[in-house]
Write a protein that holds these residues in place. Structure first.
Motif: not given
Length: 192
Positions: A147-173
């Motif tokens: 279950y820790g693995f599945w929680a990690l997958i969800l957090l990694v997706l959120a982490h990567a999604g936030a990075a892409f959100y910042h890049h594509l929509f916030q247009r920051d570094a």
């Protein structure tokens, strides 16, 4: 490129550890999800040993990464980032660390509690048992591992999604500063 983190960028050591750990966890996840399907041949046991060995390697790398982060610090938040985003990012990072410790440790405890003979780290030397054989410890550690693995997958997706959100929509570094210099340019914000 600086090895140490600066106030506006992750350094070479942090980037290397970040991406190496990410690739190893991806490989471990793929193998972990499929290894139960392999036929019980000598290769099967080799795959299990490699899964365990790479898991211990990830644990060591995460210890190094956390030590380096405590030593080298972290870049400051991008100017203009709302406080609530900073707090969520900080919480996410620390939860990622907790899971990157918990998953390999629970796997090691699971291996120990199952009563199997010690596995040899990359075939070189036997790893010590962390606990005595126990059905309860085996079941609990296996559940934490899975279950820790599945929680990690969800957090990694959120982490990567936030990075892409910042890049594509916030247009920051945010994303660009974790990639090798020059791999990605920060899109410029449109002026109003």
């Amino acid at each position: 490129m600086s090895l140490k983190n600066t106030i506006d960028r992750w350094g070479g050591v942090s980037k290397t550890l970040h991406w190496l750990i990410a690739v190893l966890i991806l490989a471990l996840g793929i193998v972990g999800l499929t290894m139960g399907e392999f036929p019980k041949t000598p290769s099967y046991f080799w795959i299990y040993t490699m899964h365990k060995s790479i898991g211990i390697t990830v644990l060591v790398l995460v210890v190094l990464r956390l030590g380096w982060r405590l030593y080298a610090g972290a870049p400051e938040a991008i100017p203009g980032t709302p406080g609530w985003q900073e707090r969520i990012a900080s919480l996410t990072h620390w939860l990622l660390y907790v899971l990157m410790f918990a998953i390999p440790l629970s796997g090691w405890i699971y291996d120990s509690a199952s009563g199997l003979r010690p596995f040899n780290l990359f075939g070189l030397f036997p790893m010590p048992k962390l606990v005595a054989p126990s059905d309860l410890a085996s079941q609990v550690s296996h559940a934490i591992h899975e279950y820790g693995f599945w929680a990690l997958i969800l957090l990694v997706l959120a982490h990567a999604g936030a990075a892409f959100y910042h890049h594509l929509f916030q247009r920051d570094a945010t994303l660009a500063r974790m990639l090798p210099q020059g791999w990605l340019t920060t899109p410029q914000k449109e002026s109003a």
